[in-house]
Write a protein that holds these residues in place. Structure first.
Motif, short mmCIF file in Angstrom:
data_model
loop_
_atom_site.label_atom_id
_atom_site.label_comp_id
_atom_site.label_asym_id
_atom_site.label_seq_id
_atom_site.Cartn_x
_atom_site.Cartn_y
_atom_site.Cartn_z
N GLU A 102 2.30 15.15 4.28
CA GLU A 102 2.48 14.99 2.84
C GLU A 102 1.38 15.71 2.06
N ILE A 103 0.15 15.62 2.55
CA ILE A 103 -0.95 16.31 1.88
C ILE A 103 -0.75 17.81 1.96
N GLU A 104 -0.33 18.30 3.12
CA GLU A 104 -0.09 19.74 3.26
C GLU A 104 1.06 20.20 2.38
N ASP A 105 2.05 19.35 2.22
CA ASP A 105 3.19 19.70 1.37
C ASP A 105 2.76 19.85 -0.08
N VAL A 106 1.82 19.02 -0.54
CA VAL A 106 1.35 19.08 -1.92
C VAL A 106 0.33 20.20 -2.11
N LEU A 107 -0.62 20.33 -1.18
CA LEU A 107 -1.75 21.24 -1.37
C LEU A 107 -1.57 22.59 -0.68
N GLY A 108 -0.70 22.63 0.29
CA GLY A 108 -0.67 23.80 1.16
C GLY A 108 -1.62 23.59 2.33
N GLY B 234 0.77 -1.24 0.00
CA GLY B 234 0.00 0.00 0.00
C GLY B 234 0.80 1.28 0.00
N LYS B 235 2.13 1.21 -0.06
CA LYS B 235 2.94 2.43 0.09
C LYS B 235 2.59 3.48 -0.96
N PHE B 236 2.28 3.07 -2.16
CA PHE B 236 1.97 4.01 -3.25
C PHE B 236 0.72 4.83 -2.94
N TYR B 237 -0.23 4.26 -2.17
CA TYR B 237 -1.55 4.87 -2.01
C TYR B 237 -1.72 5.69 -0.73
N LEU B 238 -0.78 5.63 0.19
CA LEU B 238 -0.99 6.16 1.54
C LEU B 238 -0.43 7.57 1.69
N TRP B 239 -1.05 8.33 2.62
CA TRP B 239 -0.69 9.72 2.83
C TRP B 239 -0.64 10.05 4.32
N THR B 240 0.36 10.84 4.70
CA THR B 240 0.31 11.50 6.00
C THR B 240 -0.29 12.90 5.80
N ARG B 241 -0.72 13.49 6.89
CA ARG B 241 -1.25 14.85 6.78
C ARG B 241 -0.16 15.81 6.29
N LEU C 268 -8.54 19.09 -5.99
CA LEU C 268 -7.54 18.83 -4.95
C LEU C 268 -7.01 17.39 -5.04
N LEU C 269 -7.91 16.44 -5.27
CA LEU C 269 -7.48 15.05 -5.39
C LEU C 269 -6.59 14.86 -6.62
N ASP C 270 -6.89 15.58 -7.69
CA ASP C 270 -6.05 15.47 -8.89
C ASP C 270 -4.63 15.98 -8.62
N ARG C 271 -4.51 16.98 -7.77
CA ARG C 271 -3.17 17.44 -7.41
C ARG C 271 -2.43 16.39 -6.61
N LEU C 272 -3.13 15.70 -5.73
CA LEU C 272 -2.50 14.58 -5.02
C LEU C 272 -2.10 13.48 -5.99
N MET C 273 -2.98 13.20 -6.96
CA MET C 273 -2.68 12.14 -7.92
C MET C 273 -1.44 12.49 -8.74
N ALA C 274 -1.32 13.76 -9.12
CA ALA C 274 -0.13 14.17 -9.88
C ALA C 274 1.13 13.99 -9.05
N ALA C 275 1.05 14.32 -7.77
CA ALA C 275 2.21 14.13 -6.89
C ALA C 275 2.48 12.64 -6.68
N ARG C 276 1.43 11.86 -6.62
CA ARG C 276 1.60 10.41 -6.41
C ARG C 276 2.34 9.74 -7.57
N GLU C 277 2.21 10.32 -8.75
CA GLU C 277 2.86 9.74 -9.92
C GLU C 277 4.38 9.72 -9.79
#
Length: 676
Positions: free
Chosen positions: A337-343, A328-335, A388-397
């Protein structure tokens, strides 16, 4: 002739087998040559069955099959055969049934010990190298099985003979009896009683999508007006789509959740689960207009087209659960990490609706889910969340992706093609219909001498196909006919039925085997009656026969479908829970539905029919001349006015000349029961 004393998996097409090509174990692929070697050496066979996305298969491979000490024992004592269960579900089903008969719980990796005649005498699933987790160590198992073979060979052979007879009786029952009593209502009541009343799905953990169970409940709603069954399906779908089992960032459903709340996924993604999710959500949206189902269909189709489409247009089999050695490492997020991507501000906005969960005993990063806010918000809010989810997806790539098993399995592709074609009709998405047609052509172009393969990877094809491949592709052809009104799809379906009859039909003409008559390396021919996470081959065949008969107007073919369904129904009486697909298919065979539409402009009745899919129904657009489907139905169509004619069995309702009336008719389950 003995095979070389080395690993022989390097030239295989299966990504799962290729994962094991560098093991020190002298693996052989399943073949007549490997079976002959076991007989010549009089050595037991060690059979290991798994698949590319299987987490515990990877664990056992690392602990045992990559270990020189274990490999030395395996090579000196056994003929070692590796099988990809997705390439050879016939082999897997035989030996999984044997394991169950031993009183063991099945699963993968499947580890079986066979006589040199390929008859099972002992087995299990995952074994660590040394004893732990309350499981015996694999080294000890190898030594114990070898000792038993040396000292008790005659006893083991007798046991294997008895077990093989049991397996054959279970998987290849003789014909003779028939039944037309479909226990649809009774089984639906029993299934509903064991479903979780708060979250849907079977009670307890782990929780699987269990599409055949949901299919039966939905069909009982349609046939018998059982609103509680409809509500159980809707509850299950809504709970899955809010939980962590659904990938809210990238779309698509994981294979199951390890807990009872649909929260902690086993992260592998399978094509068949997502094809069935699209199909079930299409039914749910048609019955409710709940936008949740539309949004999840859109996201899941996007995922299939983005991540699962191989060169040429077919669909890959699965995505692995693991990346970088972690599940599951590819799919998981810490808060953080989300803040780093989205602000911080945008992250707060997203996490007002979505949550990050750290359940007990979960050791990875948090799991993103939406259980507190499962309902779909207004369009503007959902579009903002999607941004917002699309921005996470782009970072996940940028992360290391899970492995993809890019073999194209024909039967799973048939399920996906049909589901995407239906959804494309429902939501007026011609690009989806074209994607389904492109995958259909991919499979079509893989044939040799008019016969389908089972698996395709690059230039390699695995022949012959299974009967489920033909059935699934016939249904895919009918779905594409419904989406395009192109008669060539029906013509191709008839050609595949000819091959199905030629190579799979039993001597009595009332049933089909899973494997072709010229399959040279199959220990026994089985019928394919048992459901997996998808309906059984037999269930798919009956459905294909009935729908092809309806769309082609062939009463003879329909009668054949009834004979096949009644024979299968008789076989299913003693193990109905494992053969729910047959129960559903038999109900379809007893009362098939077709909708004849005269809508020259395509603007009045066709859109209504498209928006309300029904597993029982095929839709036929009539042309200027009378066709076989209307002759078979006994309907005289007035082509001077637009209209629709709904027929159930041999009974047709009066013509419908109003779009709202058609919608009400198609959405009313009692309508079909009233025409009994």
């Amino acid at each position: 002739m003995l095979l070389p004393e080395k690993n022989l998996l390097g030239e295989q097409a299966s990504p799962y087998l290729l994962q094991h090509r560098d093991n020190p174990v002298h693996w052989r692929p399943w073949s007549r040559e490997a079976l002959d070697e076991a007989r010549e050496l009089n050595r037991p066979i060690l059979l290991s069955v798994g698949y590319a996305a299987c987490h515990w298969c990877h664990v056992m491979a690392h602990e045992c099959f990559e270990d020189n000490e274990v490999a030395e024992l395996m090579n000196s004592l056994f003929v070692n055969i590796k099988v990809d269960r997705e390439e050879r579900p016939d082999i897997d089903q035989i030996y999984m049934t044997a394991l169950s008969a031993m009183g063991e719980q099945g699963g993968w990796p499947l580890t079986m010990f066979l006589t040199p005649e390929a008859k099972p005498f002992w087995g299990g699933t995952y074994f660590p190298k040394r004893s732990r987790y309350g499981r015996p160590g694999f080294i000890d198992v190898l030594k114990a099985v070898h000792s038993a073979w040396q000292t008790k060979e005659d006893e083991l052979l007798r046991s294997a003979d008895t077990l093989s007879i049991h397996v054959r009786t279970h998987l290849a029952p003789m014909q003779g009896t028939t039944s037309n009593e479909v226990p649809l209502r009774a089984l639906a009541e029993k299934i509903r009683a064991v479903f979780d009343p708060q979250l849907g799905g079977l009670r307890g953990a782990p929780k699987f999508p269990n599409a055949p169970f949901l299919d039966l409940l939905w069909l009982n709603w349609l046939e018998n007006g059982a609103e509680s069954d409809r509500d159980t399906v809707l509850l299950t779908l809504r709970s899955m789509l809010a939980g962590g089992i659904y990938d809210h960032v990238g779309g698509g459903l994981a294979r199951y959740s390890v807990d009872a709340q649909w929260l902690v996924p086993h992260f592998e993604k399978m094509l068949y689960d997502n094809a069935q999710l699209i199909r079930l959500c299409s039914y749910a949206y048609g019955g409710t207009h709940d936008r949740l189902f539309r949004v999840r269909i859109e996201d899941t189709v996007k995922w299939l087209l983005r991540e699962m489409t191989v060169e040429g247009g077919g669909f890959a089999s699965s995505l692995d659960a693991d990346s970088e050695g972690e599940e599951g490492k590819f799919y998981l997020w810490t808060r953080a990490e989300i803040e780093d991507v989205l602000g911080v501000g945008d992250a707060r906005e997203l996490l007002a609706i979505y949550d990050l969960a750290n359940p007990e005993e979960w050791e990875g990063n948090p799991i993103l889910h939406r259980r507190r806010h499962p309902e779909v918000l207004d369009d503007s809010s959902e579009q903002r969340l999607r941004t917002l989810l699309d921005r996470l997806m782009a970072a996940r790539e940028a992360r290391t992706r899970p492995g993809r098993d890019d073999k194209v399995l024909v039967d799973w592709n048939g399920l996906a093609i049909a589901a995407i074609a239906v959804a494309g009709r429902q939501f007026a998405r011609p690009e989806w219909i074209e994607a389904a047609a492109r995958a259909f052509r991919f499979v079509l172009e893989s044939m040799e001498e008019g016969r389908l393969p089972h698996s395709i990877r690059g230039e390699k094809r695995l022949f012959p196909a299974l009967s489920s491949d033909y059935a699934a592709m016939i249904s895919a052809a009918i779905a594409l006919y419904g989406a395009t009104h192109d008669d060539s799809y029906v013509d191709q379906a008839r050609q595949w039925l000819d091959k199905l009859d030629a190579w799979y039909l039993d001597d009595a003409g009332s049933g089909y085997f899973l494997t072709a008559s010229d399959s040279a390396d199959t220990p026994m021919r089985i019928r394919g009656d048992m459901d997996d996470p998808i309906p059984s081959a037999t269930a798919q065949i009956v459905t294909a026969l009935v729908h092809l008969a309806a769309v082609s107007g062939s009463h003879e073919l329909y009668q054949h479908g009834v004979r096949v369904s009644e024979a299968a129904l008789a076989r299913a009486q003693n193990q109905a829970y494992g053969q729910l697909g047959i129960i559903c298919a038999a109900a379809l065979a007893q009362r098939p539905m077709k909708l004849l539409i005269n809508d020259p402009a395509g603007e009045t009745f066709i859109p209504v029919a498209n928006q309300i899919p029904d597993p029982r129904r095929v839709d036929i657009i009539v042309g200027l001349q009378e066709n076989a489907a209307e002759r078979d139905a006994g309907v005289k169509i007035d082509r001077s006015t637009a209209g629709a004619w709904l027929c159930t069995g041999q009974i047709c309702l009066p013509p419908i000349h109003n779009a709202d009336s058609l919608a009400a008719t198609l959405r009313t389950p009692h309508q079909s029961t009233n025409s009994r």
